[in-house]
Design an enzyme around this catalytic site. Structure first.
Site, PDB file in Angstrom:
ATOM      1  N   GLY A  70       1.022  -0.984  -0.179  1.00  0.00           N
ATOM      2  CA  GLY A  70      -0.230   0.164  -0.214  1.00  0.00           C
ATOM      3  C   GLY A  70       0.612   0.953   0.088  1.00  0.00           C
ATOM      4  CB  VAL A 100      -2.266  -7.268   0.694  1.00  0.00           C
ATOM      5  CG1 VAL A 100      -1.024  -6.333  -0.178  1.00  0.00           C
ATOM      6  CG2 VAL A 100      -3.522  -6.554   0.894  1.00  0.00           C
ATOM      7  CE1 TYR A 129      -9.219   0.850   8.047  1.00  0.00           C
ATOM      8  CE2 TYR A 129     -10.235   1.752   9.941  1.00  0.00           C
ATOM      9  CZ  TYR A 129      -9.156   1.164   9.025  1.00  0.00           C
ATOM     10  OH  TYR A 129      -8.110   2.302   9.163  1.00  0.00           O
ATOM     11  CB  ALA A 130     -13.518  -1.324  14.691  1.00  0.00           C
ATOM     12  CB  ALA A 131     -13.502  -6.725  13.601  1.00  0.00           C
ATOM     13  CE  LYS A 154      -6.413  -0.782   9.416  1.00  0.00           C
ATOM     14  NZ  LYS A 154      -5.381  -1.080   8.503  1.00  0.00           N
TER      15      LYS A 154
END
Length: 252
Positions: A19, A71, A162-164, A166
């Site tokens: 990225g 990825v 997204y929270a999970a 991260k």
């Protein structure tokens, strides 16, 4: 010492930045280039951004290599690492900056949006790190830095996927750090808060103002605010730091 005066020297080292052609990842790639490293930057689909990045860093053309793949695709990651080994030899640093968002409250979230975010952010981290440590273990040296987010700790409405992903990155990093420590490989997270990039550009202005008000320093960070912590953790001198999460949040 002011950040502008900080200097790093990565001459003779190779950094892989997943990225690494836009946003925070681009700033990290450029910081490694300026510090003398060979940089292999990857991206998934935005050819225009990748080309703009290449042109902007024409002065480092001999030290910059760009690869396109997803990825989340294990076979594509395997092919990438094979090409790296054949074309560039050993690498010493991996920065996992590839990540996506697809926001919705859980009750309205599409299953595909859940899977896509988890696959890219968390499974992509596994794919990249698994094959990186195989190379680094042979060298008995390596630096792995994953970009996570305080969202994984606090949770934000509309960002459960997204929270999970991260939070999972942090747990993954801490576990991996214990597995490879005997080979002098360190594995750490850098956790940027609200950084002023296109990644948060789609947030409504009112929400941006609300978030900025919650930050003790009363501003969003810049990509350069993140590069220095990443480069520090990538140095040989950061040998006794592993399994950690370095927060770059303005005090959140």
């Amino acid at each position: 010492m002011p950040a502008a005066e900080m200097e790093f020297n990565f001459t003779g080292q190779t950094a892989l930045v997943a990225g690494g052609t836009r946003g925070i990842g681009r700033a990290i790639s450029e910081a490694f280039l300026k510090a003398g490293a060979k940089v292999i930057a990857t991206y998934r689909h935005n050819d225009d951004e990748a080309e703009n990045f290449r042109r902007a860093n024409a002065d480092h053309a001999n030290f910059l290599h760009i690869h396109k793949f997803d990825v989340a695709d294990y076979a594509a990651v395997e092919k990438f690492y094979k090409e790296v080994a054949e074309q560039h030899g050993d690498f010493q640093i991996l920065v996992v900056s590839a990540g996506i968002r697809s926001d919705a409250v859980v009750g309205m979230m599409k299953a595909d949006d859940w899977c896509r975010v988890i696959d890219t952010n968390l499974t992509g981290t596994f794919n990249l790190c698994k094959l990186a440590v195989q190379s680094m273990m042979r060298q008995k040296y390596g630096r792995i830095i994953t970009l996570t987010s305080p969202v994984g700790k606090f949770g934000f409405a509309g960002q459960a996927n997204y929270a999970a992903s991260k939070a999972g990155q942090v747990a993954f990093t801490q576990s991996l750090s214990k597995e490879v420590a005997s080979r002098k490989i360190t594995v750490n997270c850098v956790s940027p808060g609200f950084i002023d990039t296109r990644f948060i550009a789609d947030l409504p202005e009112e929400r941006k103002k609300f978030y900025a008000n919650q930050i003790p320093l009363k501003r969003f960070g810049t990509p350069e605010d993140v590069t220095y912590p990443v480069l520090f953790l990538a140095t040989k001198q950061a040998a006794y730091i592993t399994g950690s999460v370095l927060e770059v949040t303005g005090g959140l």
